[in-house]
Design a protein around this motif. Structure first.
Motif: not given
Length: 301
Positions: A142-155
């Motif tokens: 999340v903090f390095t920008g690899e994940v850009k949407n919360w849906s990618e981590v269960g949100g």
């Protein structure tokens, strides 16, 4: 007869001068050692970490109320200022959120570390992100920008907005080292204070930043994240289960003496550690079950 009177007057005058000199000497000793009253006296300057300033300021006020002849000036300026000013002799005590050894331009071998408290930190997210727990690996993504949407981590299906503190911030340094394992966060919003980070996260759907535990409250304006299922609590920091925490250091140039030592001993007293430190949102250094060195290695106490 007149001669005897003159000698008598001279003798009396000498005695009076001796008494006055003795009184003057006693006053100087009182200023340094508290004299017969049992109270301390004198003045010191304490400065550095702005995160520590409320705690040190509150302790100083309490100490001065108990010792009216003492003056303790508490300044901010940041951890770097605290370290450089105590090293140069301008501060009696220099406060820092990180080890002096981590800064190349600080003569750490000349300084003595006094760990007066511990601060726990975790990521803070907007409630609409839909997450209250992340694995450490996902946190880094999340903090390095690899994940850009919360849906990618269960949100929820919500774009992520990063909120960081600036380079040089002790809070940022601690979060980067122990939350992100040294990885550099991607670009985002940068705010100079934790209060502003909390406000931005609360006002921005999808936002995430990081805060000390003391900034989380029952209002629920921001959500503190658990890491790998471990809740961000004082107890979990004390046992070493929660990874993101740092000492609050008070450095002296060499071993402290006089009023400087008295104040540092006061900071470690049962009253301050068990009452004032928790009231200010910190964790008592005396309650830690683990300890950490300048390289980040953690061991049981």
């Amino acid at each position: 007869m007149k001669t005897f009177k003159v000698f008598g007057l001279l003798f009396t005058l000498v005695l009076m001068i001796g008494v006055l000199a003795a009184c003057g000497g006693s006053g100087e000793n009182n200023e340094q050692a508290g004299g017969d009253s049992g109270e301390s006296s004198g003045s010191i300057i304490v400065g550095g970490s702005s995160a520590m300033q409320p705690l040190i300021g509150a302790a100083a006020e309490q100490f001065m109320s108990e010792n009216p002849e003492v003056q303790i000036e508490v300044q901010g300026g940041g951890s770097g200022t605290g370290l450089s000013e105590v090293a140069s002799g301008n501060f009696d005590i220099g406060n820092a959120d990180y080890f002096a050894e981590s800064k190349d331009d600080i003569p750490a071998d000349e300084l003595v570390d006094h760990k007066v408290a511990v601060v726990g930190m975790t990521a803070a997210v907007h409630p609409e992100a839909g997450v209250d727990n992340l694995s450490k690996e996902d946190l880094k993504k999340v903090f390095t920008g690899e994940v850009k949407n919360w849906s990618e981590v269960g949100g929820n299906d919500q774009e992520i907005t990063l909120v960081n503190r600036p380079d040089g911030s002790g809070t940022r340094a601690t979060f980067n080292e122990f939350g992100l394992d040294g990885k550099t966060p991607a670009e985002g919003i940068t705010e100079d204070s934790s209060n502003r980070v909390k406000q931005i996260v609360a006002d921005t759907p999808g936002a995430i930043g990081y805060l000390a535990f003391s900034y989380f409250d029952d209002e629920g304006t921001v959500t503190p994240l658990s890491i790998d299922g471990v809740e961000p609590s004082d107890e979990n920091v004390q046992t070493g289960e929660f990874p993101i925490w740092a000492y609050q250091h008070s450095y002296t140039k060499g071993e402290p003496e006089g009023l400087t030592k008295e104040f540092l001993d006061y900071m470690m007293s049962e009253d301050i550690q068990n009452n004032l430190v928790p009231a200010q949102g910190y964790i008592p250094a005396t309650e830690m079950k683990v300890e950490r060195d300048a390289e980040g290695n953690e061991t049981d106490k």
